[in-house]
Design an enzyme around this catalytic site. Structure first.
Site, short mmCIF file in Angstrom:
data_model
loop_
_atom_site.label_atom_id
_atom_site.label_comp_id
_atom_site.label_asym_id
_atom_site.label_seq_id
_atom_site.Cartn_x
_atom_site.Cartn_y
_atom_site.Cartn_z
N CYS A 1 -29.54 -45.12 -36.89
CA CYS A 1 -28.41 -44.82 -37.76
C CYS A 1 -28.70 -45.27 -39.20
O CYS A 1 -29.51 -44.64 -39.88
CB CYS A 1 -27.12 -45.43 -37.21
SG CYS A 1 -25.61 -44.70 -37.88
N HIS B 1 -26.80 -43.89 -31.90
CA HIS B 1 -26.99 -45.26 -31.45
C HIS B 1 -27.50 -45.27 -30.01
O HIS B 1 -26.72 -45.23 -29.05
CB HIS B 1 -25.68 -46.04 -31.53
CG HIS B 1 -25.28 -46.39 -32.92
ND1 HIS B 1 -25.52 -47.64 -33.47
CD2 HIS B 1 -24.68 -45.66 -33.90
CE1 HIS B 1 -25.07 -47.66 -34.72
NE2 HIS B 1 -24.56 -46.47 -35.00
N GLU C 1 -28.61 -47.71 -28.33
CA GLU C 1 -28.17 -48.92 -27.64
C GLU C 1 -26.77 -48.78 -27.06
O GLU C 1 -26.36 -49.57 -26.20
CB GLU C 1 -28.23 -50.13 -28.60
CG GLU C 1 -27.09 -50.27 -29.59
CD GLU C 1 -27.17 -49.38 -30.82
OE1 GLU C 1 -26.45 -49.67 -31.79
OE2 GLU C 1 -27.97 -48.41 -30.81
#
Length: 257
Positions: A134, A235, A237
């Site tokens: 990002c 993202h 994660e």
């Protein structure tokens, strides 16, 4: 070494992860005596997934010297967060708020920008794998001399989602990848992702190539051909499914032990 299944005692790649610095007074319920102190904060989702992939997550404070870090690290993850300061890429300085970034985690943080740009440069100089996430993709682009779109106009694809993490994203947010790219090798011809950003790549930095876009043309993946460098605008994660981008940085780091 097979990523994520290394035998006990095997040497694992150390993967550096960047974060933020905030005033402890922002932490609700904390003893007010500590409110004037600062804390370095890191998203544990990165550490958990990098460890699961077989890497050793290492949190990196701003005080660490990028050149010294790159003597030890096998890979670097530049994480998400606030906008990159416009002074780094020739943007409009009037948007900068006169607020200490340690008191508002979404305010521009010039100290963080300086550290992460220096870290990317040091990693590129040593051919250390880099994953930009990002804001991290935008830092990668700015480091190489690129520019940013300061604010995306509303359109057919929602980029600043109201959905909370964790999510795999909405069906309209599909990213299509260039044939033969690192991204295509990881994700196939296209994939749906989450999205929390209002800025994006405008002009690519030197050598950087766009390898993924959404249907409205917004840049969602970049690479540096010939180098172990990948930037993703979403993202990984916070994807509910296992996103291969974090396994990629561990695998690339493993080759450099």
């Amino acid at each position: 070494m097979t990523v994520g299944t290394a035998p006990p005692g095997a040497v694992r790649p150390m993967i550096g992860i960047t974060g933020r610095r905030v005033r402890l007074g922002l932490v609700e319920g904390l003893d007010p005596r500590y409110g004037h102190l600062f804390a370095d904060t890191f998203m544990s989702d990165f550490s958990e997934r990098i460890a699961r992939a077989g890497g050793v997550p290492v949190n990196l404070p701003y005080d660490a010297d990028p050149e010294a870090l790159c003597h030890w690290l096998s890979g670097v993850v530049i994480t998400g967060g606030q906008d990159v300061h416009p002074a780094c890429w020739g943007g409009d300085p009037s948007v900068v708020r006169d607020v200490d970034p340690r008191d508002d985690p979404m305010v521009h943080d010039a100290e963080r920008d300086e550290f992460e740009i220096g870290l990317v440069r040091a990693a590129l100089d040593r051919n250390i794998p880099v994953l930009g996430v990002c804001r991290g993709l935008q830092i990668l682009n700015v480091t190489l001399g690129g520019t940013l779109i300061p604010h995306l106009s509303p359109g057919s694809v929602e980029h600043l989602s109201a959905s909370p993490p964790l999510t795999d994203g909405a069906d309209d947010h599909k990213v299509t990848f260039e044939p033969g790219s690192i991204a295509e090798g990881l994700f196939g011809a296209g994939t749906v992702t989450n999205s929390w950003h209002h800025q994006a790549v405008d002009r690519c930095g030197t050598g950087l190539e766009v390898t993924g876009r959404t249907a409205d043309g917004v840049v969602e993946a970049v690479e540096l051909p010939g180098s172990p460098v990948l930037g993703v605008q979403w993202h990984p994660e916070w994807m509910e499914r296992d996103d291969p981008a974090l396994r990629w940085i561990v695998a690339e780091g493993s080759r450099r032990i």
